[in-house]
Scaffold this motif. Structure first.
Motif, PDB file in Angstrom:
ATOM      1  N   GLN B 135       0.929  -1.261  -0.106  1.00  0.00           N
ATOM      2  CA  GLN B 135      -0.005   0.039  -0.032  1.00  0.00           C
ATOM      3  C   GLN B 135       0.863   1.495  -0.075  1.00  0.00           C
ATOM      4  OE1 GLN B 135      -3.351  -0.259  -0.369  1.00  0.00           O
ATOM      5  NE2 GLN B 135      -2.808  -2.473  -0.243  1.00  0.00           N
ATOM      6  N   MET B 136       2.025   1.316   0.839  1.00  0.00           N
ATOM      7  CA  MET B 136       2.977   2.346   0.933  1.00  0.00           C
ATOM      8  C   MET B 136       3.513   2.536  -0.646  1.00  0.00           C
ATOM      9  SD  MET B 136       2.172   3.527   3.691  1.00  0.00           S
ATOM     10  CE  MET B 136       3.147   5.069   3.601  1.00  0.00           C
ATOM     11  N   THR B 137       3.864   1.639  -1.289  1.00  0.00           N
ATOM     12  CA  THR B 137       4.479   1.864  -2.692  1.00  0.00           C
ATOM     13  C   THR B 137       3.259   2.755  -3.381  1.00  0.00           C
ATOM     14  OG1 THR B 137       5.329  -0.295  -2.556  1.00  0.00           O
ATOM     15  CG2 THR B 137       5.308   0.870  -4.448  1.00  0.00           C
ATOM     16  N   GLY B 138       2.089   2.374  -3.285  1.00  0.00           N
ATOM     17  CA  GLY B 138       0.976   3.039  -3.959  1.00  0.00           C
ATOM     18  C   GLY B 138       0.902   4.366  -3.496  1.00  0.00           C
ATOM     19  N   VAL B 139       0.901   4.534  -2.133  1.00  0.00           N
ATOM     20  CA  VAL B 139       0.732   5.840  -1.606  1.00  0.00           C
ATOM     21  C   VAL B 139       1.805   6.734  -2.074  1.00  0.00           C
ATOM     22  CG1 VAL B 139       0.887   6.948   0.582  1.00  0.00           C
ATOM     23  CG2 VAL B 139      -0.543   5.053   0.478  1.00  0.00           C
ATOM     24  N   GLY B 140       3.040   6.164  -2.151  1.00  0.00           N
ATOM     25  CA  GLY B 140       4.071   7.148  -2.649  1.00  0.00           C
ATOM     26  C   GLY B 140       3.797   7.624  -4.084  1.00  0.00           C
ATOM     27  N   VAL B 141       3.355   6.597  -4.800  1.00  0.00           N
ATOM     28  CA  VAL B 141       3.003   7.270  -6.325  1.00  0.00           C
ATOM     29  C   VAL B 141       2.067   8.093  -6.528  1.00  0.00           C
ATOM     30  CG1 VAL B 141       2.338   6.234  -8.276  1.00  0.00           C
ATOM     31  CG2 VAL B 141       3.854   4.835  -7.202  1.00  0.00           C
ATOM     32  N   ALA B 142       0.946   7.910  -5.530  1.00  0.00           N
ATOM     33  CA  ALA B 142      -0.227   8.822  -5.694  1.00  0.00           C
ATOM     34  C   ALA B 142       0.398  10.229  -5.052  1.00  0.00           C
ATOM     35  CB  ALA B 142      -1.238   8.289  -4.890  1.00  0.00           C
ATOM     36  N   ALA B 412      -5.956   3.860  -1.578  1.00  0.00           N
ATOM     37  CA  ALA B 412      -4.704   3.514  -0.753  1.00  0.00           C
ATOM     38  C   ALA B 412      -4.807   3.693   0.484  1.00  0.00           C
ATOM     39  CB  ALA B 412      -3.524   4.360  -1.561  1.00  0.00           C
ATOM     40  N   LEU B 413      -5.360   4.949   0.866  1.00  0.00           N
ATOM     41  CA  LEU B 413      -5.387   5.443   2.295  1.00  0.00           C
ATOM     42  C   LEU B 413      -6.383   4.515   3.198  1.00  0.00           C
ATOM     43  CD1 LEU B 413      -5.356   9.495   2.302  1.00  0.00           C
ATOM     44  CD2 LEU B 413      -3.669   7.500   3.147  1.00  0.00           C
TER      45      LEU B 413
END
Lengths: 86, 595
Positions: B135-142, B412-413
């Motif tokens: 999820q953090m990977t996705g949060v970073g991208v977003a 993501a959040l």
């Protein structure tokens, strides 16, 4: 004792239904979508073949149908065997 | 108004909506929190569960993985939906009848063992932590894109927001907030897809457009896509290239893992009746399927758009020029995404053009030599940016781009915060209060929950900086761990009266350890980069990649449990009676909280 054997019959019917459903579940995904795809390659669907359709969409639609079928059938079984809530 | 402001408005408005609903529907007490699912219609509950479950992996990452691989990554589509069949048929109704609230409680009671409960808690923590890394990977991208900063800064800011979101209650358990999140998420996903499908095929339904006609060429869309990608030396989109055994095992891992993930299963404990548990799984899948039937269309159409943008004169003509990328408005997205460090290009041969092709392909190397190319010049295209960049790539209006930013962040959040809550309550309630220090004060319990949450997010952020894979791949590892540890214990607990405490504990430990060790051998110990002995390109066991190992781990779990249970005493009479009773819906009262 009579109640227990009745429950056993209910459980047996349930297991049978689960078995049939899981055979279909595996057939559309692992079967048509992956392992049997070469066999279905002759059936063209929109620029590709039926196996591709099953892998990307068909299996999902069948999964949906299976869950609703199972829920409907089990709710009927519950009533037939007198094991429903209420 | 510039795009940054539009994004800000959409993200801000969506969060204001969630917070507004959360305040309006404020649940008063803990039991209200747990009972949030009760008295809620199965359709509403299904929508909330779908929002809870679809995370950065489904929303941000999955279509990108499909786009660049094609057919072989159909595994994600089948795996993450097929699991609901297992859930509906094998687990949900019985766990509802059992009538407690958590997975570890069921395992502890069914296997009449505090040890079994603790082992289950550890399995949950390991699987959930791995899930948060993805999820953090996705949060970073977003966040990187949304705030127009590089990926690392985006990840660090995102981590703070996730932590704050989770600490302030996470808005979890408020069903109507999740319903709102679902609506934002599904609109954000389907609206751009509808636009793109109309542009390319004239069909407003992306799922049908995928198998429709590519209007510009008059050929079927997928045939056109196959043609242009093979002309550039890439694998044909619709063809099967990878190993079949690995594909089957990977799909199976995702399916079993879905049915073994605690935060999904929990939703079915709280529906009003056993019959509703069956229907709820179906409704959940309906709402998930809306995204999952659209995802393959998003992937294929984006791949076609990107390839055509890089080759505006056709694959046999001249490639796009550096000047065009710098000046033409339809290439603006490339400059925006370059800032995140997740997209890159380089004019290696200095001809003023960017040639995008597969430089590992022997035939293409020959073509390249003839035409004076010196390697693929679209040097970096992170798969996780595809869905978020997609509306910009297709040149859609600014409000669509803002909507997608809001949807990606919601996905993501909400899942990251939910998982952090699950981890913190597992540590503070189950591990510390349940086993290590039963006399802990309520304040101490709360404190340990916060500390556990902070540790989990720090670990996930650190590992998210150098993730073991793209978001969906990391999440797939979490599913593998859940598949190997939790699912078999639950299933045997319901379908066998013979599996006893020793069998279940041995099975879970064997499944968990073997799977985790196999993953660490390929992805690095504790996911620390460069500590791996093998790679997924050349796995330890034949073609079986670490992402696919969950299915093998599950088999090991089942076999170990049966062998150990066969050699030890059968479960006491009352436990066998309990198993008999959870099999029939009759007499399922309201679920009881053990708090």
């Amino acid at each position: 004792m009579r109640k227990e054997s009745k429950d056993a019959a209910y459980w047996k019917a349930n297991i049978r239904l689960i078995g049939i459903s899981l055979v279909i579940w595996a057939l559309v995904s692992f079967g048509f979508g992956i392992l049997l795809r070469p066999m279905l390659s002759g059936i063209a669907v929109g620029g590709t073949d039926l196996g591709f359709w099953f892998a990307q969409q068909g299996s999902i639609l069948v999964f949906l149908a299976l869950i609703f079928f199972y829920a409907w059938r089990m709710n009927k079984l519950d009533a037939q065997h007198g094991v429903n809530e209420e | 108004m510039d795009q940054f402001t539009v994004n800000l408005i959409f993200v801000g408005a969506s969060f204001a909506l969630y917070i507004g609903i959360a305040i309006w529907a404020r649940a008063g007490s803990t039991s209200d929190f747990y009972a949030a699912g009760r008295g809620v219609h199965p359709v509403t509950n299904g929508m909330a569960t779908a929002a809870d479950w679809m995370s950065a992996a489904s929303f941000i990452s999955m279509a990108g993985l499909i786009a660049f691989t094609g057919y072989d990554n159909s595994t994600f589509l089948m795996g993450w939906t097929g699991g609901y069949v297992l859930l509906a048929l094998l687990l949900a109704p019985y766990l509802r009848k059992f009538g407690k609230f958590t997975v570890s409680e069921f395992i502890g009671d069914r296997f009449y063992s505090q040890t079994a409960r603790m082992v289950a808690v550890i399995c949950l923590i390991v699987a959930s932590t791995t899930y948060v890394i993805g999820q953090m990977t996705g949060v970073g991208v977003a966040f990187g894109r949304f705030l127009e900063v590089d990926n690392t800064t985006g990840l660090l800011i995102g981590a703070c927001v996730v932590f704050a979101y989770a600490v302030f209650g996470g808005m979890k358990g408020v069903t109507y907030t999740q319903v709102a999140q679902y609506c934002v998420l599904i609109m954000a996903y389907t609206i751009p897809a509808i636009f793109i499908s109309l542009q390319l095929t004239g069909n407003p339904i992306p799922a049908l457009g995928l198998f429709g006609e590519h209007q510009a060429s008059g050929e079927p869309l997928l045939a056109k896509l196959d043609q242009i990608v093979t002309e550039l030396g890439f694998n044909a989109y619709t063809a099967h290239h990878g190993d079949t055994l690995n594909m089957v095992l990977f799909t199976l891992s995702l399916m079993i893992g879905t049915a073994g993930l605690p935060h999904v299963i929990m939703r079915f404990f709280t529906v009003p009746r056993v019959a509703d548990a069956r229907w709820s799984a179906g409704w959940t899948l309906v709402f998930i399927a809306l995204l999952y039937l659209t995802a393959p269309a998003v992937g294929a159409m984006a791949r076609l758009n990107i390839t055509e943008l890089m080759w505006p004169n056709g694959t046999n003509g001249e490639a796009v020029s550096v000047e065009q990328i710098a000046n033409a408005p339809e290439y603006d997205w490339m400059a925006t995404w370059e800032q995140t460090g997740l997209l890159g290009w380089e004019d290696k041969n200095g001809d003023g053009r960017i040639q995008y092709y597969n430089d590992a392909d022997a035939d293409m190397q020959q073509v390249a030599a003839e035409r004076g190319w010196e390697g693929n010049e679209l040097t970096n295209f992170n798969r996780d940016i595809l869905v978020l960049a997609n509306p910009e790539i297709a040149n859609l209006p600014g409000w669509v781009i803002g909507l997608v930013a809001a949807g990606g962040l919601a996905a993501a959040l909400s899942t990251a915060a939910g998982l952090l809550l699950a981890i913190s309550s597992a540590v503070s309630h189950d591990l510390i209060k349940g086993a290590i220090n039963p006399g802990i004060s309520e304040k101490g319990e709360l404190m340990s929950a916060r500390v556990a949450m902070a540790v989990a997010i720090a670990v996930a952020t650190y590992l998210g900086l150098n993730p073991p894979g793209f978001a969906a791949q990391t999440v797939a590892l979490a599913f593998g761990i859940a598949a190997a540890s939790i699912f078999p214990a639950l299933m045997m607990g319901i379908f066998s009266t013979r599996i006893n405490n020793s069998g279940a504990v041995a099975g879970m430990l064997a499944g968990l350890l073997v799977t985790v060790i196999y993953i660490f051998l390929h992805k690095g110990w504790f996911f620390i980069p460069d500590t791996n002995t093998f790679t997924d390109a050349d796995p330890l066991l034949g073609p079986i990649k670490s992402t696919s190992f969950g299915a093998v781990g599950a088999m090991i779990n089942f076999i170990t449990a049966y062998v150990v249970a066969g050699m030890t005493k059968e479960p006491p009479e009352e436990i066998q009676d309990m198993v008999e009773s959870i099999r029939v819906p009759r007499g399922a009262g309201a679920a009881a909280a053990d708090h």
